[in-house]
Design an enzyme around this catalytic site. Sequence first.
Site, mmCIF file in Angstrom:
data_model
loop_
_atom_site.group_PDB
_atom_site.id
_atom_site.type_symbol
_atom_site.label_atom_id
_atom_site.label_comp_id
_atom_site.label_asym_id
_atom_site.label_seq_id
_atom_site.Cartn_x
_atom_site.Cartn_y
_atom_site.Cartn_z
ATOM 1 N NE ARG A 249 21.003 50.107 -26.676
ATOM 2 C CZ ARG A 249 22.105 50.372 -25.995
ATOM 3 N NH1 ARG A 249 22.350 49.766 -24.844
ATOM 4 N NH2 ARG A 249 22.985 51.249 -26.448
ATOM 5 C CE1 TYR A 348 10.567 53.858 -32.499
ATOM 6 C CE2 TYR A 348 9.998 53.494 -34.802
ATOM 7 C CZ TYR A 348 10.437 54.326 -33.787
ATOM 8 O OH TYR A 348 10.703 55.643 -34.056
#
Length: 368
Positions: A249, A348
């Site tokens: 994203r 992440y």
Amino acid sequence: MQKYDYLIVGAGLFGCVFAHEATKKGKKCLVIDKRNHIGGNVYCENIDGINVHKYGAHIFHTNDKAIWDYVNQFASFNNYINSPLSISKGKLYNLPFNMNTFYQLWGIKTPNEAKEIIDKQIKEYGFKTPQNLEEQALSLVGKDIYEALIKEYTEKQWGTKATNLPAFIIKRLPVRYTFNNNYFNDAYQGIPIGGYNKIIDGLLEGIDVKTNVDFFKDKNTLIDSANKIVFTGKIDEFYNYKYGQLEYRSLRFEHEYLKSENFQGNAVVNYNDTNVAHTRIIEHKHFEFGKQKHTVITREYPEKWSLEKEAYYPINNNENQTTYQQYKALSLQENNIIFGGRLAEYKYYDMHQIIASALQKAKQEFSS
């Protein structure tokens, strides 16, 4: 003969920490970055005395004293505590979910009352084996919290319905039965006084750095310039998308300078509702308790990612993980290339985790 011991591709936290540690060991490093600045996503631009977090809010937090001491070599930290607010259907709520939130939702004042409501809703709306994010959230916090503060925000963030998202995206949702708005539980937190650039500048002191350099446009020459490569970019790009593209994203940031002293009274305010395109507004001066007569705000918009856009959040579904494991297997066969950071590891990371990872890689590299 190679000029450098290490070519470090990417001047974000991972690359800068590794370069710093290598230099301490007497190694000669060259750090390159395709952007026109160093620091990666923690880069701050000083706009009329306000340190603007150009790529979204970065609040340093850790329970690891060694990591805390490490960053404090380069900058002093203030005592900023992250206490975001969230707007849903015109009402303000405190985050993380705590007794202030529950009072705002239901008008209740005691932990027992809040627990009773949440437990009842979990029993009524929850699932024994959640199959998607919506079912997982309902099973963790019940219907009211989910619908007011999770559903629409999450759907904006990921660009799809919560029922289409895997349950594992939300492993847990912290619920506090105290009146405590401190978002993080970590023992150490704050913002570097003067911005994150102080840390980056300290890490790279005395090291050769080149910006506006695209590794892939001159790959062979750059590789030949050093004995080893530390690569912090996208691992699939490094291997020319041999097994296909990994998905992300992206985010878009709109910065606005305002001639008013105080726009929203808080550093971070989330916007839950679908009819508001941005997910949050950041008012940067509040990170450093600024007293300026003006302010700078940033609206943050989640976006569908493409190759032309910056990759922010890996989409860690099963399909992407399978693809990543193929690339990882290739990377493990390399003798002179070290892969590190969120893009190279398709993972992440918070800032303290990136630093810990870079220190660990450096320790492995220089222990022999």
